[in-house]
Design a protein around this motif. Structure first.
Motif, PDB file in Angstrom:
ATOM      1  N   ASP B 554       0.834  -1.209   0.000  1.00  0.00           N
ATOM      2  CA  ASP B 554       0.000   0.000   0.000  1.00  0.00           C
ATOM      3  C   ASP B 554       0.864   1.252   0.000  1.00  0.00           C
ATOM      4  OD1 ASP B 554      -2.661  -0.958  -0.036  1.00  0.00           O
ATOM      5  OD2 ASP B 554      -2.335  -1.747   1.982  1.00  0.00           O
ATOM      6  N   ILE B 555       1.986   1.177   0.742  1.00  0.00           N
ATOM      7  CA  ILE B 555       2.903   2.330   0.782  1.00  0.00           C
ATOM      8  C   ILE B 555       3.458   2.580  -0.625  1.00  0.00           C
ATOM      9  CG2 ILE B 555       5.072   3.221   1.786  1.00  0.00           C
ATOM     10  CD1 ILE B 555       4.353   1.378   4.252  1.00  0.00           C
ATOM     11  N   ALA B 556       3.804   1.471  -1.304  1.00  0.00           N
ATOM     12  CA  ALA B 556       4.337   1.584  -2.666  1.00  0.00           C
ATOM     13  C   ALA B 556       3.297   2.190  -3.616  1.00  0.00           C
ATOM     14  CB  ALA B 556       4.771   0.209  -3.148  1.00  0.00           C
ATOM     15  N   ILE B 557       2.048   1.759  -3.443  1.00  0.00           N
ATOM     16  CA  ILE B 557       0.977   2.274  -4.315  1.00  0.00           C
ATOM     17  C   ILE B 557       0.743   3.774  -4.061  1.00  0.00           C
ATOM     18  CG2 ILE B 557      -1.554   2.156  -4.679  1.00  0.00           C
ATOM     19  CD1 ILE B 557      -0.113   0.019  -6.266  1.00  0.00           C
ATOM     20  N   SER B 558       0.887   4.200  -2.820  1.00  0.00           N
ATOM     21  CA  SER B 558       0.700   5.635  -2.545  1.00  0.00           C
ATOM     22  C   SER B 558       1.797   6.460  -3.224  1.00  0.00           C
ATOM     23  CB  SER B 558       0.656   5.892  -1.039  1.00  0.00           C
ATOM     24  OG  SER B 558       1.831   5.439  -0.456  1.00  0.00           O
ATOM     25  N   LYS B 559       2.981   5.833  -3.409  1.00  0.00           N
ATOM     26  CA  LYS B 559       4.049   6.523  -4.158  1.00  0.00           C
ATOM     27  C   LYS B 559       3.671   6.651  -5.634  1.00  0.00           C
ATOM     28  CE  LYS B 559       7.922   5.747  -1.144  1.00  0.00           C
ATOM     29  NZ  LYS B 559       9.020   4.866  -0.813  1.00  0.00           N
ATOM     30  N   LEU B 564       1.351   9.927 -10.437  1.00  0.00           N
ATOM     31  CA  LEU B 564       0.208  10.086 -11.354  1.00  0.00           C
ATOM     32  C   LEU B 564      -0.638  11.311 -11.027  1.00  0.00           C
ATOM     33  CD1 LEU B 564      -0.906   6.329 -11.435  1.00  0.00           C
ATOM     34  CD2 LEU B 564       0.457   7.507 -13.146  1.00  0.00           C
ATOM     35  N   LYS B 565      -0.035  12.202 -10.234  1.00  0.00           N
ATOM     36  CA  LYS B 565      -0.782  13.390  -9.791  1.00  0.00           C
ATOM     37  C   LYS B 565      -1.287  14.215 -10.962  1.00  0.00           C
ATOM     38  CE  LYS B 565      -0.118  15.356  -5.266  1.00  0.00           C
ATOM     39  NZ  LYS B 565       0.806  16.042  -4.386  1.00  0.00           N
ATOM     40  N   LYS B 566      -0.412  14.314 -11.982  1.00  0.00           N
ATOM     41  CA  LYS B 566      -0.779  15.162 -13.134  1.00  0.00           C
ATOM     42  C   LYS B 566      -1.978  14.605 -13.915  1.00  0.00           C
ATOM     43  CE  LYS B 566       3.066  13.200 -15.730  1.00  0.00           C
ATOM     44  NZ  LYS B 566       4.293  13.462 -16.468  1.00  0.00           N
ATOM     45  N   TYR B 567      -2.192  13.300 -13.777  1.00  0.00           N
ATOM     46  CA  TYR B 567      -3.360  12.698 -14.460  1.00  0.00           C
ATOM     47  C   TYR B 567      -4.594  12.674 -13.552  1.00  0.00           C
ATOM     48  CZ  TYR B 567       0.287  11.017 -17.608  1.00  0.00           C
ATOM     49  OH  TYR B 567       1.336  10.953 -18.459  1.00  0.00           O
ATOM     50  N   HIS B 568      -4.456  13.239 -12.370  1.00  0.00           N
ATOM     51  CA  HIS B 568      -5.526  13.260 -11.352  1.00  0.00           C
ATOM     52  C   HIS B 568      -5.998  11.853 -10.991  1.00  0.00           C
ATOM     53  CE1 HIS B 568      -5.576  17.536 -11.840  1.00  0.00           C
ATOM     54  NE2 HIS B 568      -5.726  17.388 -13.150  1.00  0.00           N
TER      55      HIS B 568
END
Lengths: 299, 622
Positions: B554-559, B564-568
């Motif tokens: 889960d920690i890895a997925i949050s990274k 992917l912030k720019k893709y919202h």
């Protein structure tokens, strides 16, 4: 203090309710305690009263602890893998929050759908916030549950505490793999010596188009059925797994089909699955394997 | 053969109460119960035990089942408990909770700190067993307690608050003063004709806190005075009240008594009682017989009094009372008459001396097992009996000789504990003696001492039931000496603790609230608030320790979310895998993300343990 208040706030805002009632043992405990309390109070006996108070405190602490086991357990995800019906199956529950101590001893699960309920109490493992439960053996079918109930009787079995989580659990229990021919051979010691172990792969029910040279006449003599000896050299050949070609009742037929699908998948062969209700065209690979088993599970 | 295999610690929990109840349960019951326990431990013969259990139930009904009150419930509860253990064929499931009721009823018989200790041990063992642990040892129990220190602490605090603040009421259930017929102990009548052999009873009758170790021969604890006789049995009959002259002895003794039994309103005091100083009972004085009585019948009462053991009060008895003190039945049996005629003497002292000589000469013996002696004639012929027989005989002889006499029932003896400065008086110390009126004074005569001086020198308990490691033996053996010293300390703790617990009553609560300058209702309310706060504190204290922990996947997925912030895109916020997958569809190359989610699922739920695979896959996402 801040963290205590924060936790308190979280608890109030929580949507899923935690239910708590005394268990059968708990009711007996209340009865015993109340009787002793009346005796102690009536005869102004402080020693008996003190024993009662110890029991009351113990009871309340047990109640809080039992409540906490459930209240502090938060479900992230639940998953059950598909499995053959004679094999042990497991359910994996990933918890986003778990209580302070040894929940793996007390936490039990019930899977609920509109028509059925399944209680699971045997915990195999609890590590990295993942609970691994052993599922009781089930008949071949497609299983689907939309609610998961966490429940506990607490450390002392005095309370019954539970809480529901909406989930989507879908899985298949495949028919048991049973090669009927193999069983015949196992019973017949002489027949083993007639085949080379390196060359022989397995038996198939004889279908049109296959060479009659490889029909095992010995089985024909015994069972009045035509079975075809499959050899390693012929693995590339397509196998037709047809419901009609098998012997026995529906379950026995499905078990033989399950065995052959599994065997073909492991030998990287293609197969065509024919059931009275549907036909899966010739294919191979994991998805075909999965589809084939799912279809016969639901049949 | 390994005993460990057969004897489970939970069976030991049944044996301990049996030992604790040794004083007040009949011997046959204890033997029976022991046999059941042995069967339970070794053979588990369910059908045999069921039958024996039924038989036992019949005997209990026959013996004590006439009046069902808490005191008589003990054997019932014991049988119920053992049968529950026996009938439960599943090894891992058992019920221990009735043990609490059983042990709780024990405390109606005597205040012992051991009962509390036993309750705590039982709770610990239940706790241990319910956790599915099988290897029970002292160390494992201790470790278990340490592990649950928070629960232990809060249970102690809440119990203490409940004890201090809980309002006390009493006397709303029926009770009887249980007097086991045929068992040694205090009795409000002297009934020689119906009671034959006597069983011993080591039940504690009362404790007396006294700073000096008196000679046992002086320890006469005076109870009821019996003035009326039928020629063999004696009972109390009211006399005309009289005025007692002021009496200030040169040497008096102040002491405190804590009663463990209910003596049916009789107050047992050291002979000769002068006055009651302080008590939690409503006490009144019967002047004619110099007795103290209470209007309220209750166990566990405490009384402070003053007595004189060496000086005797001068008293004048009225003519009316003198007639009653010389009352005799209309018919005096021949045997008694001839016995009385054989004793000569001008005054009371001479008569008593000749009475003593006669007993020794005719070889009268002391025994608790004389058989049933229904008449005085039988006693005189058989020449065997216990204190009440001899006291009755002397009382009657004195009355025949026109000397006023009365019988006293009480206790004689007591074991001194110099560590805690108190005497422990047991039922075995129960005794009866004679008082006769001579020279304007009521004087004491104990005929039991004439034939069995050891009974008086040692006291009843030490004489009738000498302990294996008695104090006299301890002088020679170091082991027994040490044992005796430890036992004295434990007895002192037991006495002091139970004294404190028994003492805390309604009046103490009132005193405490007064000292806090609040009224009693506010006092109870504060108690309620304190208990609630303690429980709330415990609940929320343990909550703060719950930290939502995240799986490394889960920690890895949050990274990945950060990348992917720019893709919202926010994959980690979705709990269900299918939602995560549908979120991936928004990405320009969804297949890449789907592969990552597959890998994530495998790592989190499946058999792949290598988190670096997931981390590397996330690194490759741009």
């Amino acid at each position: 203090m801040k963290s205590i208040l924060k936790n308190f706030e979280k608890r109030i805002k929580k949507k899923t309710k935690v239910y708590i009632v005394p268990s059968k043992a708990g009711l007996k405990f209340i009865f015993i305690n109340f009787t002793l309390f009346l005796i102690a109070l009536s005869y102004a006996n402080n020693m008996a009263l003190l024993i009662t108070f110890i029991m009351v405190s113990y009871f309340i602490i047990q109640m809080l602890d039992a409540h906490k086991i459930i209240a502090d357990t938060d479900l992230d995800n639940a998953k059950v893998f598909n499995q053959f019906s004679n094999k042990d199956n497991e359910m994996l529950l990933n918890l986003s929050k778990s209580p302070e101590h040894s929940i793996d001893q007390y936490l039990q699960v019930e899977l609920i759908s509109e028509s059925k309920r399944l209680t699971i109490s045997k915990i195999l493992k609890f590590a990295d916030n993942t609970l691994k439960y052993a599922l009781p053996s089930q008949k071949r079918d497609r299983y689907s549950y939309n609610n998961l109930k966490f429940f506990t009787y607490g450390a002392q079995g005095l309370f019954y505490v539970w809480r529901y989580f909406p989930v989507e659990i879908n899985y298949f229990v495949y028919p048991e793999r049973k090669g009927m021919i193999k069983n015949i051979l196992e019973r017949d010691n002489n027949s083993k010596s007639q085949f080379s172990e390196a060359e022989f792969s397995h038996y198939l029910p004889y279908t049109q188009g296959l060479s009659s040279k490889r029909i095992d006449w010995k089985i024909y003599a015994k069972k009045d059925l035509l079975y075809w000896k499959k050899h390693i050299d012929y693995q590339d050949e397509t196998i037709s797994i047809n419901f009609q070609h098998f012997d026995g009742d529906i379950e026995q037929k499905l078990q033989q089909m399950s065995y052959l699908i599994d065997k073909s998948f492991k030998n990287n062969q293609s197969w065509k699955l024919t059931l009275p209700t549907c036909v899966l065209p010739t294919s191979k690979g994991f998805s075909h394997y999965k589809n084939s088993l799912e279809v016969i599970s639901e049949f | 053969m390994s005993f460990k295999k057969y004897i489970e610690p939970r069976y030991l929990l049944l044996i301990i109460p049996l030992l604790l109840s040794f004083d007040f349960l009949p011997l046959w019951f204890i033997l029976f119960y022991s046999v059941m326990l042995v069967y339970l431990s070794f053979f588990k013969a369910y059908s045999v035990i069921s039958y024996l259990n039924f038989l036992n139930g019949y005997f209990i009904f026959k013996t004590v089942g006439k009046v069902i009150i808490p005191e008589t419930m003990v054997p019932f509860l014991a049988v119920f408990l053992v049968s529950r253990f026996i009938m439960n064929k599943k090894e891992n499931k058992f019920e221990m909770y009735p043990l609490f009721l059983w042990i709780g009823v024990f405390s109606l018989f005597s205040s012992s700190f051991y009962y509390l200790l036993y309750t705590v041990i039982t709770i610990s063992i239940i706790f241990f067993y319910q956790q599915g642990k099988t290897q029970l040892s002292l160390r494992s129990i201790f470790n278990n307690l340490i592990k649950h220190k928070k629960q232990l602490l809060i249970t102690t605090i809440v119990t203490a608050f409940l004890f201090i603040f809980f309002p006390r009421f009493h006397n709303f259930l029926p009770t009887v003063n249980i007097n086991h017929r045929g068992k040694i102990g205090y009795s409000k009548t002297i009934d020689n004709s119906t009671i034959g052999n006597l069983q011993l009873s080591s039940q504690t009758a009362f404790y007396a806190e006294l700073s000096t170790d008196l000679n046992t021969e002086l320890l006469y604890w005076r109870g009821r005075v019996h003035t009326h006789t039928d020629g063999y049995n004696w009972k109390h009959k009211q006399l005309a009240p009289m005025k007692l002259a002021a009496f200030t002895p040169l040497k008096s003794i102040n002491y405190t008594i804590k009663y463990e039994q209910d003596f049916d309103g009789d107050i047992i005091l050291l002979n000769t009682p002068i006055n009651v100083l302080k008590t939690n009972l409503n006490v009144y004085k019967v002047t004619a017989t110099n007795e103290f009585r209470s209007y309220t019948k209750r166990k566990k009462s405490i009384i402070s009094a003053i007595s004189s053991i060496t000086e005797i009060r001068t008293e004048h008895i009225s003519k009316q009372n003198k007639i009653k003190y010389t009352q005799l039945p209309k018919f005096i049996p021949k045997a008694l008459k001839s016995f009385s005629d054989s004793i000569k003497g001008k005054n009371a002292k001479e008569i008593i001396t000749n009475f003593e000589k006669k007993l020794i000469q005719d070889q009268y013996t002391y025994s608790l097992q004389p058989g049933k002696l229904t008449t005085m004639k039988e006693f005189i012929n058989k020449r065997i009996g216990y204190c009440t027989h001899y006291a009755s005989l002397l009382g009657l002889v004195l009355r025949i000789k026109k000397i006023p006499s009365r019988l006293i029932s009480g206790f004689q003896g007591g074991k001194y504990n110099n560590t805690g400065d108190f005497y422990e008086i047991k039922s075995n110390d129960a005794h009866a003696w004679v008082e006769y009126y001579d020279n304007n004074k009521w004087q004491m005569a104990d005929p039991t001492g004439f034939i069995s001086p050891n009974r008086i020198q040692l006291g009843g308990q030490e004489f009738l039931s000498p302990s294996f490691l008695s104090e006299s033996r301890s002088k020679t053996s170091f082991l027994s000496k040490s044992f005796y010293a430890v036992k004295k300390i434990l007895d002192t703790i037991n006495y002091k603790a139970s004294l404190f617990i028994d003492n805390y009553d309604k009046n103490k609560q009132k005193t405490l609230s007064k000292s806090l300058k609040i009224n009693i209702k506010t006092f109870f309310f504060i108690g309620f608030i304190l208990i609630s706060l303690s429980l709330l504190f415990y609940y929320f204290l343990t909550l703060t320790n719950v930290k939502p922990s995240k799986h490394p996947a889960d920690i890895a997925i949050s990274k990945l979310d950060q990348k992917l912030k720019k893709y919202h895109l926010q994959i980690s916020k979705h709990k269900l895998i299918k939602d995560k997958l549908s979120e991936c569809e928004k990405y320009p190359h969804p297949q890449k993300l789907i592969e990552i989610i597959d890998l994530y699922t495998e790592i989190k739920y499946g058999n792949i343990k290598d988190i670096s695979l997931l981390k590397n896959a996330i690194k490759n996402i741009s």
